[in-house]
Design a protein around this motif. Structure first.
Motif, PDB file in Angstrom:
ATOM      1  N   LEU A   1     -26.000 -52.990  -7.557  1.00 26.79           N
ATOM      2  CA  LEU A   1     -25.199 -53.574  -6.470  1.00 26.79           C
ATOM      3  C   LEU A   1     -25.556 -52.997  -5.091  1.00 26.79           C
ATOM      4  N   PRO A   2     -25.729 -51.666  -4.957  1.00 24.42           N
ATOM      5  CA  PRO A   2     -26.124 -51.176  -3.633  1.00 24.42           C
ATOM      6  C   PRO A   2     -27.462 -51.753  -3.178  1.00 24.42           C
ATOM      7  N   LEU A   3     -28.350 -52.027  -4.138  1.00 23.50           N
ATOM      8  CA  LEU A   3     -29.666 -52.541  -3.765  1.00 23.50           C
ATOM      9  C   LEU A   3     -29.605 -54.008  -3.340  1.00 23.50           C
ATOM     10  N   TYR A   4     -28.508 -54.689  -3.659  1.00 20.20           N
ATOM     11  CA  TYR A   4     -28.362 -56.102  -3.297  1.00 20.20           C
ATOM     12  C   TYR A   4     -27.913 -56.284  -1.846  1.00 20.20           C
ATOM     13  N   ILE A   5     -27.532 -55.171  -1.175  1.00 17.09           N
ATOM     14  CA  ILE A   5     -26.893 -55.295   0.141  1.00 17.09           C
ATOM     15  C   ILE A   5     -27.678 -56.137   1.160  1.00 17.09           C
ATOM     16  N   PRO A   6     -29.000 -55.912   1.301  1.00 12.93           N
ATOM     17  CA  PRO A   6     -29.697 -56.715   2.315  1.00 12.93           C
ATOM     18  C   PRO A   6     -29.562 -58.219   2.072  1.00 12.93           C
ATOM     19  N   VAL A   7     -29.662 -58.643   0.816  1.00 14.01           N
ATOM     20  CA  VAL A   7     -29.546 -60.068   0.507  1.00 14.01           C
ATOM     21  C   VAL A   7     -28.141 -60.556   0.866  1.00 14.01           C
ATOM     22  N   LEU A   8     -27.146 -59.743   0.546  1.00 18.63           N
ATOM     23  CA  LEU A   8     -25.757 -60.101   0.859  1.00 18.63           C
ATOM     24  C   LEU A   8     -25.565 -60.251   2.366  1.00 18.63           C
ATOM     25  N   VAL A   9     -26.088 -59.278   3.125  1.00 17.72           N
ATOM     26  CA  VAL A   9     -25.869 -59.278   4.572  1.00 17.72           C
ATOM     27  C   VAL A   9     -26.481 -60.520   5.210  1.00 17.72           C
ATOM     28  N   TYR A  10     -27.761 -60.783   4.907  1.00 18.21           N
ATOM     29  CA  TYR A  10     -28.410 -61.913   5.576  1.00 18.21           C
ATOM     30  C   TYR A  10     -28.036 -63.241   4.940  1.00 18.21           C
ATOM     31  N   GLY A  11     -27.752 -63.236   3.651  1.00 19.11           N
ATOM     32  CA  GLY A  11     -27.331 -64.476   3.001  1.00 19.11           C
ATOM     33  C   GLY A  11     -26.035 -64.973   3.595  1.00 19.11           C
ATOM     34  N   SER A  12     -25.042 -64.094   3.683  1.00 17.94           N
ATOM     35  CA  SER A  12     -23.771 -64.555   4.231  1.00 17.94           C
ATOM     36  C   SER A  12     -23.862 -64.698   5.751  1.00 17.94           C
ATOM     37  N   GLY A  13     -24.711 -63.857   6.375  1.00 12.52           N
ATOM     38  CA  GLY A  13     -24.904 -63.996   7.823  1.00 12.52           C
ATOM     39  C   GLY A  13     -25.408 -65.380   8.189  1.00 12.52           C
ATOM     40  N   ALA A  14     -26.347 -65.892   7.378  1.00 13.68           N
ATOM     41  CA  ALA A  14     -26.919 -67.210   7.678  1.00 13.68           C
ATOM     42  C   ALA A  14     -25.847 -68.289   7.595  1.00 13.68           C
ATOM     43  N   ILE A  15     -24.960 -68.191   6.601  1.00 15.98           N
ATOM     44  CA  ILE A  15     -23.924 -69.217   6.455  1.00 15.98           C
ATOM     45  C   ILE A  15     -22.957 -69.155   7.637  1.00 15.98           C
ATOM     46  N   GLU A  16     -22.623 -67.935   8.040  1.00 16.05           N
ATOM     47  CA  GLU A  16     -21.749 -67.779   9.201  1.00 16.05           C
ATOM     48  C   GLU A  16     -22.387 -68.390  10.442  1.00 16.05           C
ATOM     49  N   ALA A  17     -23.690 -68.103  10.607  1.00 20.63           N
ATOM     50  CA  ALA A  17     -24.396 -68.638  11.768  1.00 20.63           C
ATOM     51  C   ALA A  17     -24.413 -70.157  11.717  1.00 20.63           C
ATOM     52  N   ALA A  18     -24.570 -70.708  10.503  1.00 16.77           N
ATOM     53  CA  ALA A  18     -24.602 -72.163  10.376  1.00 16.77           C
ATOM     54  C   ALA A  18     -23.261 -72.758  10.783  1.00 16.77           C
ATOM     55  N   MET A  19     -22.167 -72.029  10.516  1.00 19.63           N
ATOM     56  CA  MET A  19     -20.857 -72.552  10.883  1.00 19.63           C
ATOM     57  C   MET A  19     -20.658 -72.534  12.384  1.00 19.63           C
ATOM     58  N   GLN A  20     -21.230 -71.515  13.061  1.00 22.49           N
ATOM     59  CA  GLN A  20     -21.114 -71.474  14.520  1.00 22.49           C
ATOM     60  C   GLN A  20     -21.911 -72.608  15.153  1.00 22.49           C
ATOM     61  N   GLY A  21     -23.024 -72.954  14.531  1.00 21.01           N
ATOM     62  CA  GLY A  21     -23.732 -74.146  14.960  1.00 21.01           C
ATOM     63  C   GLY A  21     -24.788 -73.947  16.022  1.00 21.01           C
ATOM     64  N   ASP A  22     -24.551 -73.044  16.994  1.00 22.97           N
ATOM     65  CA  ASP A  22     -25.500 -72.965  18.103  1.00 22.97           C
ATOM     66  C   ASP A  22     -26.515 -71.830  17.953  1.00 22.97           C
ATOM     67  N   VAL A  23     -26.550 -71.180  16.785  1.00 24.77           N
ATOM     68  CA  VAL A  23     -27.462 -70.050  16.608  1.00 24.77           C
ATOM     69  C   VAL A  23     -28.652 -70.496  15.757  1.00 24.77           C
ATOM     70  N   SER A  24     -29.796 -69.917  16.068  1.00 24.78           N
ATOM     71  CA  SER A  24     -30.974 -70.272  15.280  1.00 24.78           C
ATOM     72  C   SER A  24     -30.899 -69.628  13.891  1.00 24.78           C
ATOM     73  N   LEU A  25     -31.184 -70.427  12.865  1.00 20.76           N
ATOM     74  CA  LEU A  25     -31.100 -69.910  11.498  1.00 20.76           C
ATOM     75  C   LEU A  25     -32.430 -69.358  11.004  1.00 20.76           C
ATOM     76  N   GLN A  26     -33.482 -69.707  11.755  1.00 17.85           N
ATOM     77  CA  GLN A  26     -34.814 -69.366  11.266  1.00 17.85           C
ATOM     78  C   GLN A  26     -34.990 -67.879  10.934  1.00 17.85           C
ATOM     79  N   PRO A  27     -34.519 -66.951  11.824  1.00 17.44           N
ATOM     80  CA  PRO A  27     -34.722 -65.535  11.495  1.00 17.44           C
ATOM     81  C   PRO A  27     -34.125 -65.152  10.145  1.00 17.44           C
TER      82      PRO A  27
END
Lengths: 246, 223, 208
Positions: free
Chosen positions: B168-194
């Motif tokens: 589980l500790p090793l999964y953290i990066p995937v969790l951070v950017y995986g959920s970060g991308a969904i949050e960014a998609a909800m905001q709408g005006d942020v680039s998802l590419q990174p």
């Protein structure tokens, strides 16, 4: 003069050597920590930027936080040595280091919570450094848990060594993701180190205490490794002779 | 080499088809965890949307660790794993076949069921698209990192709990950017590419290094 | 073509099982491995295969260390341990095919059928292995012997769970293999009908 390092890779010759080194490191640890703390308490200003006397917890907090990180690297180094040369002593050093490392991590979180409570008014904050430290504690715990779950010493040594290496490989990525959860705004990933702004007297005291912590950790790790040696080698003749002497 | 890879992949899929219940337990676990959060937190639309990315990812993480124990356990118990170690094929290739099969059976269904979770949490269609895409990139990484943990804890008592502790500790990066991308998609005006690029980079690194680490761990554990 | 073992030492946990074990096996010979229970027979076979890491000593196949030339060694090796390595949900033919694929060989359905029928399993080709008896499962595992092109057989208690007819058949399969220039190492309590000059007895009790 060439020293035969492999001579000390055998538990029976390392055990007495460690016994001789422990008092040396312990004395150094006491002298350095006492000296550093004396300097830190009586030869330094009463305030650090806007913080009052309570900032002095920095001497323990920073030293233990540094030790926590370094000891992880030390632990992986021993584990890698073990995998390469197949020396039992290296694995024993790695597992002795892991416990001290975990204790240092817990200590830094604990002192950090006290410091946070007095200066920020909160015990815990999801600030990147604190979060990273917490994850580091989890990595230590994983290592120790795996090692104690496997009964066969040889398998537990080697399996936990692989785990430690994998952990070290992923740690930079974890730190990056914690420091920069939003890749769109990571132009200034590099946090400015707060060390430069610190008064030199405080800095000196902190470094001396850290050196003392190093010595303390060496001493404790050697004590622990002696215990591990005795446990694992209890069936051998040299351990039996040890008992007869006493 | 490719023949052995395919044969093993086919065998694992065939075995799973003959015991279908195993696939569904992981899937239903995911659905239940996702459905239980609103009961404990709130039914308000705004709150649900706020917690959706984290909840879906944490559920995916837990479902993935839950399924890990099975990757190698059966092969270990019946001796097939030994035979795999004794083939002229590189062990990491065989390990990769097994991990891929495992992902197809436990990771891919999560990706496909994700829109359901999206509806429960009032996500928009485009956000659901992002959700599926990041799960598609992220869950293979979980399987591959998890395979190392599964190999290390092979045959241990309480291995299932232990493996979660390790990975589980090793999964953290995937969790951070995986959920970060969904949050960014909800905001709408942020680039998802990174986000996508970072996750893809993790995927590539995992593809290169994890089969080797898993193979090494298996050799240690089988001894 | 030889397998040479030099000064091998293995331990389990803290206990040294054997040390200084040295022997050589050439084409057309068979090693009958003896030893008390717990003397390390299985450990020895596993370390010959590379599944177990010995504390000291070398194992060479065709003059090269097996650890450093795994590819060539594993092409020539057939190992069967206590476990049958069968998938209970697959039928015997599927099991045989998958296992040979893993070993890098391909076996047609007819070849698999033929091997199974020699071990008295005709009629069971389509039955999931789960429904076969212990002895039948062992026979499925052993019929891989007939399909394998390996020249070195390492068999751990191959006769266990077999009935008299199957024991006889297996004996003849092993002996034929050895007489055609193969090699075998096995642990068993069963005598083997093989000429004395081809038989090497290794007893682990002497190396403690």
């Amino acid at each position: 003069m060439a020293i035969n390092w492999f001579k000390y890779s055998s538990p029976s010759s390392f055990y007495p050597l460690a016994g001789k080194m422990i008092p040396v490191f312990m004395t150094l640890a006491i002298v350095l920590i006492m000296g550093g703390l004396y300097w830190g308490f009586f030869e330094t200003p009463d305030v650090l930027s806007d913080q009052k006397q309570y900032y002095r917890i920095i001497y323990v907090h920073v030293a233990s936080a540094w030790m926590a990180m370094w000891l992880y690297v030390v632990m992986v180094a021993w584990a890698v040595l073990g995998l390469i040369f197949n020396t039992r002593m290296s694995y024993m050093m790695a597992s002795a280091t892991a416990i001290t490392g975990a204790i240092m991590t817990a200590l830094s979180l604990w002192t950090g919570a006290f410091w946070g409570q007095t200066s920020w008014g909160t015990w815990w904050d999801w600030d990147p450094r604190m979060t990273s430290q917490l994850i580091l504690l989890f990595l230590y715990i994983g290592y120790i848990a795996l090692q104690s779950a496997i009964e066969d010493n040889r398998r537990s040594d080697r399996a936990s060594a692989v785990l430690a290496m994998v952990g070290l490989a992923i740690v930079p990525v974890i730190y990056y993701s914690i420091n920069c959860p939003d890749p769109n705004e990571c132009a200034s990933l590099h946090q400015e180190s707060s060390l430069k702004r610190v008064e030199s007297n405080i800095l000196i005291a902190m470094l001396v205490v850290t050196a003392g912590f190093w010595m303390y950790c060496f001493a404790v790790i050697l004590m622990r490794v002696r215990n591990i040696i005795l446990q694992r080698e209890s069936h051998t003749q040299w351990v039996e002779r040890l008992e007869v002497k006493k | 080499m490719f023949d052995s890879f395919l044969a093993l992949l086919k065998r694992d899929l065939l075995l799973a088809l003959r015991r279908r219940s195993d696939i569904f337990t992981v899937l239903f676990f995911f659905i239940i965890v996702v459905s239980i959060f609103p009961l404990g937190i709130s039914f308000e639309k705004a709150v649900l949307q706020k917690i959706a990315p984290g909840v879906v990812w944490v559920a995916a993480l837990l479902a993935s660790t839950l399924a890990l124990e099975r990757i190698f356990a059966n092969d270990y118990a019946d001796g097939t794993l030994e035979q795999m170690l004794l083939t002229p094929q590189p062990l990491s290739v065989l390990v990769f076949a097994k991990t891929l099969a495992h992902w197809l059976l436990t990771g891919l269904p999560l990706v496909l069921i994700a829109p359901l979770a999206g509806l429960q949490y009032h996500l928009s269609a485009s956000t659901i698209g992002t959700l599926m895409l990041v799960l598609l990139i992220g869950t293979p990484i979980l399987s591959m990192i998890g395979a190392i943990g599964a190999a290390l804890t092979l045959g241990l008592r309480g291995g299932g709990i232990l493996v979660s502790l390790l990975v589980l500790p090793l999964y953290i990066p995937v969790l951070v950017y995986g959920s970060g991308a969904i949050e960014a998609a909800m905001q709408g005006d942020v680039s998802l590419q990174p986000y996508y690029l970072l996750l893809l980079a993790f995927l590539l690194l995992a593809l290169v290094f994890t089969p080797l680490a898993t193979a090494a761990s298996l050799r240690i554990s089988v001894e | 073509m030889t397998l040479s073992v030099n000064q091998l030492q293995c331990s389990r946990g803290d206990i040294c099982l054997f040390e200084g074990l040295t022997f050589e096996l050439s084409a057309g010979q068979l090693i009958w491995l003896e030893g008390k229970n717990g003397s390390g027979k299985t450990t020895l076979l596993r370390s010959l295969c590379g599944l177990f890491l010995p504390d000291a000593g070398t194992i060479k196949w065709k003059g090269e260390l097996t650890r450093s030339s795994e590819d060539t060694f594993y092409k020539d090796l057939f190992y069967l341990g206590h476990q049958n390595a069968l998938k209970l949900d697959l039928n015997p033919v599927e099991n045989l095919q998958v296992l040979s694929r893993l070993a890098g060989e391909s076996v047609s359905e007819e070849q698999a059928d033929e091997a199974l029928s020699r071990f008295g399993l005709s009629g069971y080709e389509e039955t999931p292995v789960r429904k076969l008896s212990q002895g039948q499962q062992r026979r499925v595992a052993l019929s891989r012997l007939l399909l394998s092109k390996a020249s070195l057989l390492i068999l751990d208690e191959p006769f266990v769970a077999l009935d008299a007819a199957a024991v006889e058949l297996l004996q003849s399969v092993i002996v034929t293999q050895v007489e055609q220039g193969g090699m075998a190492i096995l642990t068993t309590h069963q005598a083997l009908p093989i000429p004395e000059e081809k038989l090497i007895r290794v007893s682990l009790d002497r190396y403690v």
